[in-house]
Design a protein around this motif. Structure first.
Motif, short mmCIF file in Angstrom:
data_model
loop_
_atom_site.label_atom_id
_atom_site.label_comp_id
_atom_site.label_asym_id
_atom_site.label_seq_id
_atom_site.Cartn_x
_atom_site.Cartn_y
_atom_site.Cartn_z
N GLU A 124 0.83 -1.20 0.00
CA GLU A 124 0.00 0.00 0.00
C GLU A 124 0.86 1.26 0.00
OE1 GLU A 124 -2.44 -0.50 3.42
OE2 GLU A 124 -3.94 -1.75 2.37
N HIS A 125 2.00 1.19 0.70
CA HIS A 125 2.90 2.34 0.73
C HIS A 125 3.50 2.60 -0.66
CE1 HIS A 125 5.52 5.30 2.56
NE2 HIS A 125 6.57 4.74 1.98
N LEU A 126 3.77 1.52 -1.41
CA LEU A 126 4.28 1.69 -2.78
C LEU A 126 3.29 2.46 -3.64
CD1 LEU A 126 5.86 -1.83 -3.50
CD2 LEU A 126 7.07 0.31 -3.08
N LEU A 127 2.00 2.13 -3.51
CA LEU A 127 1.00 2.84 -4.30
C LEU A 127 0.78 4.26 -3.79
CD1 LEU A 127 -1.72 0.05 -4.88
CD2 LEU A 127 0.14 0.77 -6.39
N HIS A 128 0.86 4.44 -2.48
CA HIS A 128 0.69 5.78 -1.91
C HIS A 128 1.79 6.72 -2.40
CE1 HIS A 128 1.51 8.87 1.18
NE2 HIS A 128 0.19 9.01 1.16
N ASP A 129 3.00 6.19 -2.53
CA ASP A 129 4.12 7.03 -2.99
C ASP A 129 3.93 7.51 -4.42
OD1 ASP A 129 5.38 6.85 -0.58
OD2 ASP A 129 6.74 5.22 -1.18
N LEU A 130 3.03 6.86 -5.17
CA LEU A 130 2.79 7.27 -6.55
C LEU A 130 1.64 8.26 -6.68
CD1 LEU A 130 3.08 3.77 -8.28
CD2 LEU A 130 4.87 5.47 -7.94
N ASN A 131 0.90 8.48 -5.60
CA ASN A 131 -0.26 9.37 -5.64
C ASN A 131 0.21 10.82 -5.70
OD1 ASN A 131 -2.60 10.95 -5.02
ND2 ASN A 131 -3.51 9.14 -4.04
N PRO A 132 -0.06 11.55 -6.79
CA PRO A 132 0.42 12.93 -6.90
C PRO A 132 -0.37 13.92 -6.03
CG PRO A 132 -0.90 12.39 -8.81
CD PRO A 132 -0.80 11.14 -7.99
N PHE A 133 -1.50 13.46 -5.44
CA PHE A 133 -2.34 14.36 -4.67
C PHE A 133 -2.09 14.24 -3.17
CE2 PHE A 133 -4.77 12.99 -8.46
CZ PHE A 133 -4.77 14.20 -9.14
#
Length: 795
Positions: free
Chosen positions: A509-518
């Motif tokens: 989940e942290h990997l995907l959160h790091d990609l969130n530009p918002f």
């Protein structure tokens, strides 16, 4: 006063406006006589103290002219009034002229002519700390040096702004009005004596630079080039001697003195410039250091100043007065900049930019494709890089589970990135978004390629930008089209082969959160990676230049231990490989170290620092989605997937924009483009995108041709020396000849052949002198621009 805020009656409004304009004109009429009266008083005092000038009186004159001169109109009106007063009263004009000459002659002048406006030979660090010391503990100015007086008057922003407001016409008229009265010729002779001394000192410095061992190595033909500087020293000495004789009182019984002729000095300075051009044309083969670049710039500036001072002693009044204006403009600009941190950083970054674009990394040359074949090759290279990037992203995820100290984490990540990037280069792959940082030299060559109108130059630059973007697009597609399947394959094999997910749910989940530009700092972190991409291009250029300049390949081939360990063929291949790839290996390794250690540095200092790169972001995107499914049995919400995918694209755009913008600024800085119209370039690129969008994604049917870049993105170097065919710029013979290059087996020239002088007829000599004088006049007329005569690196 009429209340203008109540428009009840239109006639009342008009009457009130007329009364307001009349009152304003009356106020102006009151000011102008006051200014005229003050100037009259000051000019009377200057005339009375013409033989005993006071600095305070001249400062009072400047303050009066600058008072209320906040815009171009008022500044020029007040200057016009001052000139009208001088033109209308010959006594005042002569008094002001004598006042200024006497004031100048009371100070030491030579350093003003020889130092101000010439790049210092001190390093950046030394100059920086000197400026810091000056800011906190200013040095005591030397009251006997003209530089101190010049700085007191012209080193302030207010004075510089006022000088820039004045139209050049008024400066020319002021110089034309000032005439030395009879009986005061000694003042001019004292000034000329200082100029002659400055010419002698400048010539000595030019010889010191031109005959420096480091610069001699860079000369295409060292023997002939040494002769040029030796001949220049001799010609200047003869010119100074003749001019000093002409300054002596005339004697009817004495032998007639030879005519003072400076044309040969200008011929030799032209030859020196030709040599510097030849050096720059060969830099890609010989390499160059920052110190040598500094020397070339100082040599160019010193030659310009020498020509300026020689023209100052011309017997042509038109040339002399034009030269005075150009010299004053140059000196006052540098007087303002000499204590500026911004100027210090600007001049040094310009030197570094020039060096980067002139040495042009051999790796960076191959990052632009213009045709279909180059397009396909770029995809294959990027796909090969994506193969290893998928593996590197997996190793970084696994490394997070190790119980390491912060330094250990930084070291491990740096080795994963650094060694991985080096491996990608060795196997022939490439990393997306790294290309723009390596293309500053190509951009600079394109800017220099097209001469003429701005539109033509920007159109050519736009076509290059389109080619870079298309190459970038296929490189990104090559990286992610392979990195994402590799990441999916590794996660799948890990789950079904070892029976457990590659990483935990929280980590995924942290990997995907790091990609969130918002909700994360993905954009900021992508910008940091873009800066590193640009810096890696500079590092590649530095080490490629180091390999060429220090002859690393030749040193390896002659290393005794390696000779014993390797066969001659193997040693030759190894040395050639290191010489060709040293820049790429070091830039990739250090780029990896930057990426791997940034997060740890941020952790140590409590700063939210990290990096995001599109290729690794795409692999992490797949790892995050699959491992959430592997741990929970369910895929993430579709919104999270789409936002993360959007974040991957944004990261790629930021990587590209930052690295390309920095590379573009480097190229423009190296070509001394002061004001770059980004809006104009953006409009051209946007127009191309709207009319021919396919050019940004697939190769054109008809590839764009560049004079200095081939279809593979290689820079085409024109390193043939500029022929010195015994003619100057006007097509007339020069008197200095060199040993012909078409006789390679000729013996060393006899000492009598050095700087051999051709026999010219009297008509040819007269024609040559006239051509040189016309050239100087034309140069003086064309180059008088008050706003760009200083802080300019020679092209």
């Amino acid at each position: 006063m009429t209340n203008l805020s109540q428009p009840n009656n239109q006639d009342a409004l008009l009457n009130a406006q007329h009364r307001y304009d009349a009152a304003d004109m009356a106020d102006q009429l009151k000011v102008m006589p006051t200014l005229e009266a003050r100037l009259t008083t000051i000019l009377n005092e200057i005339n009375a103290l013409r033989d005993f000038p006071q600095v305070t009186l001249f400062k009072q004159l400047l303050d009066t002219l600058r008072n209320r001169a906040d815009d171009a109109q008022s500044a020029n009106e007040q200057m016009a009034l001052f000139i009208r007063l001088l033109r209308g009263n010959r006594v005042w004009a002569e008094g002001f002229c004598v006042f200024m000459l006497t004031l100048i002659n009371r100070y030491r002048q030579v350093s003003l002519y020889t130092d101000l406006g010439i790049l210092s030979d001190a390093g950046f660090t030394s100059q920086f700390f000197d400026l810091v010391g000056e800011k906190f503990l200013p040095s005591v100015p030397d009251d006997r040096d003209l530089i101190a007086l010049f700085n007191a008057f012209f080193a302030t922003p207010k004075t510089r702004y006022w000088v820039r407001l004045i139209n050049e016409r008024w400066w020319i008229e002021l110089i034309l009005i000032l005439k030395v009265p009879a009986g005061k010729e000694a003042l001019v002779q004292a000034l000329e004596a200082n100029v002659l001394k400055a010419i002698t000192i400048l010539t000595a410095r030019i010889n010191g630079i031109g005959l420096n061992a480091d610069l001699i190595k860079a000369f295409p033909n060292p023997i002939d080039n040494q002769d040029t500087f030796i001949a220049l020293n001799r010609e200047v000495a003869e010119f100074v001697s003749q001019y000093q004789l002409s300054m002596q009182p005339g004697d009817d019984q004495a032998m007639p003195q030879p005519e003072v002729d400076s044309s040969q000095i200008l011929v030799l300075t032209d030859q020196a410039r030709t040599m510097m051009q030849n050096i720059r044309r060969r830099i890609h083969r010989t390499g160059i250091t920052v110190r040598t670049t500094n020397m070339l710039v100082r040599l160019e500036q010193s030659l310009q100043r020498l020509e300026l001072l020689v023209s100052l002693l011309s017997d042509n009044d038109h040339i002399k007065k034009k030269t005075v204006i150009e010299l004053i403009n140059t000196l006052y600009e540098d007087s303002y900049h000499r204590s500026s941190f911004r100027y210090l950083f600007g001049i040094n970054t310009a030197l570094l930019s020039r060096r980067v674009t002139e040495t042009a990394s051999k790796v960076g040359e191959h990052y632009i494709s213009t045709d279909k074949a180059g397009y396909r090759r770029m995809y294959k290279k990027a796909a090969l890089g994506g193969l290893l990037i998928g593996c590197m992203a997996t190793l970084k995820i696994l490394g997070k589970s190790l119980p390491l100290a912060p330094f250990g984490v930084a070291f491990l990540n740096s080795m994963i990135y650094g060694l991985g990037f080096v491996a990608i280069h060795i196997i022939g792959g490439t990393v997306a978004t790294k290309q723009p940082a390596m293309t500053a030299a190509a951009i600079a060559s394109t800017i220099s390629e097209v001469k003429g109108r701005k539109a033509a130059r920007f159109t050519k630059l736009t076509e290059l930008v389109v080619d870079i973007m298309r190459t970038q697009f296929i490189a990104i597609m090559g990286n992610i089209s392979i990195a994402m399947p590799i990441a999916l394959l590794i996660s799948s094999l890990w789950l079904y082969g070892l029976g457990r997910p590659l990483t935990s749910t929280a980590s995924a989940e942290h990997l995907l959160h790091d990609l969130n530009p918002f909700t994360s700092l993905a954009i900021f972190h992508a910008a940091i990676a873009g800066v590193y991409l640009y810096i890696s291009g500079l590092i590649a250029g530095y080490y490629d230049n180091l390999a060429v300049h220090n002859k690393i390949g030749e040193r390896i081939r002659n290393q005794p231990t390696l000779k014993q360990m390797m066969t001659p063929v193997t040693l030759l291949r190894f040395s050639d490989f290191i010489e060709r790839n040293l820049g790429a290996i070091m830039s990739n390794f250090l780029f990896g170290c930057f990426l791997g250690s940034t997060a740890t540095i941020g952790y140590i200092f409590g700063l939210p620092l990290d990096i995001r790169h599109i290729a690794f972001a795409s692999a992490n995107f797949i790892h995050g989605i699959f491992n959430i499914y592997a741990n929970t049995g369910e895929f993430p919400e579709i919104g999270i997937i789409l936002v993360s995918l959007f974040g991957v694209m944004v990261i790629g755009m930021i990587n590209l924009m930052v690295s390309f913008s920095l590379a573009l600024m480097t190229a423009l800085r190296a070509r001394d483009v002061k004001v770059f119209e980004w809006k104009f370039l953006f409009e051209l690129v946007a127009s191309h995108l709207m009319t021919q969008p396919s050019d940004f994604f697939i190769p054109r049917k008809q590839p764009m041709n560049y004079a200095l870049i081939d279809s593979d993105g290689n820079i085409i170097y024109d390193d043939k020396p500029i022929a010195n065919d015994g003619k100057n710029s006007k097509g007339h013979k020069t008197t200095l000849t060199s040993q012909p290059e078409e006789h390679p087996h000729a013996t060393t020239p006899h000492i009598d052949n050095i700087s051999h002088t051709e026999k010219l007829t009297d008509e040819e000599i007269a024609e040559k002198k006239q051509a040189i004088k016309e050239k100087v006049v034309q140069k003086a007329v064309n180059n008088i621009t008050p706003n760009d005569t200083a802080s300019k690196l020679p092209k």
